[in-house]
Design an enzyme around this catalytic site. Structure first.
Site, short mmCIF file in Angstrom:
data_model
loop_
_atom_site.label_atom_id
_atom_site.label_comp_id
_atom_site.label_asym_id
_atom_site.label_seq_id
_atom_site.Cartn_x
_atom_site.Cartn_y
_atom_site.Cartn_z
N ASP A 71 66.15 54.31 23.36
CA ASP A 71 64.70 54.37 23.21
C ASP A 71 64.25 54.75 21.80
OD1 ASP A 71 62.06 54.51 24.70
OD2 ASP A 71 62.09 56.51 23.82
N HIS B 160 58.39 47.18 30.25
CA HIS B 160 57.47 48.16 30.84
C HIS B 160 56.40 48.62 29.86
CE1 HIS B 160 60.24 50.42 28.49
NE2 HIS B 160 59.50 51.49 28.60
N ASP B 161 56.49 48.20 28.60
CA ASP B 161 55.48 48.59 27.60
C ASP B 161 54.54 47.43 27.27
OD1 ASP B 161 56.58 51.13 27.22
OD2 ASP B 161 57.89 50.46 25.60
N GLU C 92 66.26 49.81 21.19
CA GLU C 92 64.83 49.49 21.06
C GLU C 92 64.49 49.78 19.60
OE1 GLU C 92 60.40 50.48 22.78
OE2 GLU C 92 61.73 52.09 22.23
N ASP D 148 68.63 54.62 30.33
CA ASP D 148 67.82 54.79 29.13
C ASP D 148 68.30 56.02 28.39
OD1 ASP D 148 65.39 54.33 27.48
OD2 ASP D 148 64.71 53.27 29.28
O1 TEU Z 1 58.60 52.85 23.32
C1 TEU Z 1 58.56 52.97 21.93
C2 TEU Z 1 57.41 52.37 21.22
O2 TEU Z 1 57.32 52.62 20.05
C3 TEU Z 1 56.37 51.51 21.83
O3 TEU Z 1 56.82 50.53 22.66
C4 TEU Z 1 55.21 52.28 22.41
O4 TEU Z 1 55.52 52.85 23.64
C5 TEU Z 1 54.02 51.37 22.62
O5 TEU Z 1 53.80 50.69 21.46
C6 TEU Z 1 52.78 52.18 22.94
O6 TEU Z 1 51.75 51.25 23.27
C7 TEU Z 1 59.51 53.63 24.01
C8 TEU Z 1 59.40 53.40 25.50
O7 TEU Z 1 59.73 52.08 25.80
C9 TEU Z 1 58.03 53.79 25.96
O8 TEU Z 1 57.82 53.53 27.31
C10 TEU Z 1 57.86 55.26 25.68
O9 TEU Z 1 56.55 55.64 25.95
C11 TEU Z 1 58.17 55.61 24.22
O10 TEU Z 1 59.37 54.99 23.75
C12 TEU Z 1 58.37 57.09 24.08
O11 TEU Z 1 59.58 57.47 24.66
#
Ligand code: TEU
Length: 587
Positions: free
Chosen positions: A216, A345-346, A273, A98
Site C-alpha cells: 500500500d 476499491h479506490d 501500489e 495488503d
Molecule cells: O491508497 C493510496 C492512494 O494514494 C490513493 O489511492 C488514495 O487513497 C486516493 O487517491 C484517495 O482518493 C491506498 C489505499 O488503496 C487506500 O484505500 C487507502 O486509503 C490509502 O492507501 C491509505 O492507506
C-alpha cells in the site's frame, strides 16, 4: 525479462467488508471468502488479494492497522486466516494480503507509547515535532500555522485534506505527521529499529504460507527531508504531497532492503501500489530482481485528475483511455510485467468511467452489455497481469448518490468539503462524487436479486447499489450472453495453451492507432499473430484487417440473441456498436 510462475495467472481483488457476510452483521467476513473460493476457482482466478483484515478501528476501512499480528473480529479470527490459506492451497490458489506500512493506526500500541513519551524510543517510530509559535525562518512566505498558532514544519496537504500535521494527543506543542488521515500516523522508515519491526512482521506472515503482498501507498515511505514548504496549489495555502515526492530521493534503499530481508528469501509475489514513480526507476521497481514482482498501472485512473477538487476532474474519452493503455505498453516494453486494472476499491467502477457515460445512458441494454465486454477485452489482453476487482465480473456500475449523508468514504467527504468551500453547488458536488467516489466500488457484491443482494441477511454496512435487482450474479450464471460468462471466456482464452505464450509474452503492436474510437492491437510471437479489435462506438463501422483471419477466438456479441452474423472478408470486418473481436490472423 525472466519468466515467472505468475505471469500466466489471473488475479482478483477482494474488498472483504463488502464481499460476503456469513454471520448476518452486514459486514463481509473471512468465512465468507472461504465459502466463495470455489466460485473464484470456477471463474478461473488464481491469485486473490485481500484488502486489509488486520485489527483496525476501520477509520480508513482497515488501512489503519492497530495490530499487524491480529485479525479484526469483524472479519473473523486468525484461525479463519489459517483455514483460508489451507483451503486456497487445496485449490492451487494463492492468497496475497495488503501490506500497509507507510502508516499504522493512531490506536496502535507504538503510537500510544509515542504519545506517552514523545522523546522516548517509540517517538522515533513516527515523525514527531515539538513546535513553536514563532517561525524559525519568518521570511518563509509559505509557512502555515495550526489553528492555535504553531508554525508547522511544512505545508503539505494530506491525501484526505487539511495539513499533514496534527497535535499529538496529550500534548500542547508536539505534532505528528500523517500524509493520509489523522488516524493514520506515518511510520518513520529512517529509523532502523522501525524497519526491523516491519521485516519481522512481514516474515511472520510469509512463514504462515501467504503467497505475498499488495503493498500500500509505498512510495510515501521516503519523505523529502528536512521538511520544507512548497508553493501552495490551492487557496488553503497547502501543497499536494506529490510535490514533495518529486524531491524525495532514496526510496529504493528502503525497498531494496525490504525485498532482501523478506520477499526475496520467501520468493513472495508482490505488487506495489506505486504512484509518482520516476520513469527511469521502472527497471529498479519491476525489472528482474526489482523491488516488487509487479506494480499497478494507474495511468488511466489518474488521467484528468485535478488538485483543485473533484469537480475539476476531467472525464476520460475512449481515445484518451487508449492513449493511456498504449503509452504504458510502450513505456514498460520488456522491462517487467505490470498489473492491469479497470477499477479497484479506490476508484469508480470501470464500466461507468471508461465507457462514455453519455453512451451508457442511451444505449439499448444489449449494447451496454457489449460495451462492458468490449472494455473487459481491451484491457485483458495487453501485456501484463489482468486483475479483476470484485463485482467487475458481473459488470457492477457506479452507485447513485442522492445526499452526502449516504457517503461513507473519508476521501469523498473531504472532496465534498473542498468543493463546497470553493462555491460549487451541492448538485454539482454530488455529481462529482457520483463520478469519483470510492464508495462506488465498495458497495456490497451483488450475489443475487434477493433482499440484501445475497450479500447479507442483515443490514449491509454500506447501502446496496439499487441496481442489484438487475445486475447480479444469480441472474447471470445461467445466461450464456452475460458479462459474467464472458469473463469466464476471457480467462479461458488467456490460459489456452495454444495462445497463452503470445498473450503473455508476445510483442504488443498498436493497430489503427490514429483511428478515433477504435481500440485495436496485435500480440505476436513467432508465427502467431493475435488481433484484438474493438469498435468503441455505438455506430456500425467497417474496419480494415492487417491479414486474413484464421480463427475467431472471441466475439463479445456471440451468444446474444440479436448478435448478427459476423461479416468478415480477407481485408475487412464489419463491427456493430461496441462489437469486439479477438482474432487469430493468417500470417
Ligand atoms: O491508497 C493510496 C492512494 O494514494 C490513493 O489511492 C488514495 O487513497 C486516493 O487517491 C484517495 O482518493 C491506498 C489505499 O488503496 C487506500 O484505500 C487507502 O486509503 C490509502 O492507501 C491509505 O492507506
Amino acid at each position: 525479462m525472466e519468466k515467472q510462475w505468475w505471469h500466466g495467472k489471473i488475479a482478483y481483488q477482494i474488498y472483504p467488508k463488502s464481499f460476503y457476510d456469513t454471520d448476518g452483521d452486514g459486514i463481509g467476513d473471512l468465512p465468507g471468502i472461504i465459502e466463495k473460493l470455489d466460485y473464484l476457482k470456477d471463474l478461473g482466478v488464481d491469485i486473490v488479494w485481500l484488502s486489509p483484515v488486520y485489527r483496525s478501528p476501520l477509520a480508513d476501512q482497515g488501512y489503519d492497522i492497530s495490530d499487524y499480528y491480529d485479525i479484526d473480529p469483524r472479519f473473523g479470527t486468525m484461525d479463519d486466516i489459517d483455514r483460508l490459506l489451507a483451503e486456497a492451497k487445496k485449490r492451487d490458489m494463492y492468497i496475497v494480503m495488503d501490506l500497509v506500512v507507510n502508516h499504522c493506526s493512531d490506536e496502535h500500541e507504538w503510537f500510544k507509547k509515542a504519545c506517552l513519551d514523545p522523546e522516548g524510543e517509540y517517538g522515533q517510530y513516527f515523525y514527531l515535532k515539538k513546535l513553536k509559535k514563532t517561525a524559525s525562518s519568518p521570511d518563509d512566505a509559505f509557512a502555515v500555522r495550526s489553528p492555535d498558532g504553531y508554525v508547522l514544519p511544512c505545508n503539505w496537504r494530506s491525501y484526505f485534506g487539511g495539513p499533514v500535521w496534527e497535535k499529538l494527543p496529550g500534548h500542547e506543542d508536539w505534532f505528528y505527521l500523517h500524509v493520509f488521515h489523522k488516524k493514520q500516523p506515518d511510520l518513520n522508515w529512517e529509523n532502523p529499529k522501525l524497519r526491523e519491526e516491519i521485516y519481522t512482521m512481514v516474515n511472520w506472515w510469509l512463514d504462515k504460507g501467504l503467497a505475498g503482498f499488495r503493498i500500500d501507498a509505498i512510495i510515501n515511505i521516503k519523505k523529502a527531508l528536512p521538511f520544507q514548504n512548497y508553493a501552495p496549489d490551492r487557496e488553503d495555502g497547502l501543497c499536494t504531497i506529490g510535490r514533495m515526492l518529486q524531491d524525495a530521493r532514496g526510496v529504493g534503499e528502503f525497498l531494496g532492503e525490504l525485498r532482501d530481508r523478506t520477499f526475496a528469501p520467501h520468493q513472495a509475489f508482490t505488487v506495489g501500489e506505486v504512484f509518482n514513480e520516476k520513469a527511469e526507476e521502472l527497471p529498479a521497481f519491476i525489472g528482474d530482481h526489482g523491488y516488487f514482482s509487479s506494480m499497478f498501472d494507474f495511468s488511466e485512473t489518474v488521467w484528468g485528475s485535478s488538485h483543485a477538487g473533484w469537480h475539476k476532474n476531467k472525464g476520460i474519452t475512449p481515445d484518451d483511455y487508449k492513449g493511456c493503455l498504449f503509452s504504458t505498453q510502450d513505456k514498460v516494453g520488456d522491462i517487467g510485467f505490470l498489473s492491469n486494472i479497470i477499477e479497484n476499491h479506490d476508484e469508480p467502477r470501470g464500466v461507468s468511467r471508461y465507457i462514455p457515460p453519455q453512451d451508457m445512458k442511451i444505449m439499448p441494454e444489449e449494447m451496454r452489455t457489449a460495451a462492458k465486454k468490449a472494455l473487459a477485452t481491451v484491457y485483458f489482453f495487453v501485456r501484463g497481469l489482468p486483475w479483476i476487482y470484485q463485482g467487475q465480473e458481473i459488470g457492477m456500475e457506479n452507485v447513485p448518490i442522492r445526499s452526502i449523508s449516504e457517503v461513507d468514504d473519508i476521501a469523498s467527504i473531504d472532496a465534498w468539503n473542498v468543493m463546497l468551500r470553493q462555491g460549487v453547488s451541492e448538485k454539482d458536488a454530488l455529481l462529482a462524487l457520483e463520478r469519483n467516489s470510492r464508495d462506488n466500488a465498495r458497495t456490497p457484491f451483488q450475489w443475487s436479486g434477493a433482499p440484501g443482494a445475497g450479500f447479507t441477511t442483515g443490514t449491509p454496512w454500506l447501502r446496496l447499489n439499487p441496481g442489484y435487482t438487475k445486475i447480479n450474479l444469480a441472474q447471470q450464471t445461467g445466461d450464456p450472453a452475460s458479462v459474467y460468462n464472458y469473463y469466464k471466456k476471457l480467462i479461458r482464452l488467456r490460459k489456452d495453451s495454444r495462445y497463452s505464450g503470445t498473450m503473455i509474452y508476445g510483442s504488443f503492436e498498436p493497430y489503427l492507432a490514429d483511428q478515433s474510437r477504435v481500440i485495436a492491437y496485435q500480440r505476436r510471437s513467432g508465427a502467431q499473430a493475435i488481433l484484438v479489435v474493438s469498435n468503441y462506438t455505438k455506430e456500425t463501422r467497417a474496419l480494415p484487417l492487417p491479414a486474413p483471419v484464421r480463427k475467431v477466438l472471441l466475439d463479445n456479441c456471440a451468444d446474444t440473441p440479436a448478435g448478427e452474423p459476423l461479416q468478415i472478408t480477407d481485408k475487412s470486418v464489419v463491427l456493430s456498436g461496441y462489437r469486439t473481436l479477438v482474432l487469430e490472423l493468417d500470417v
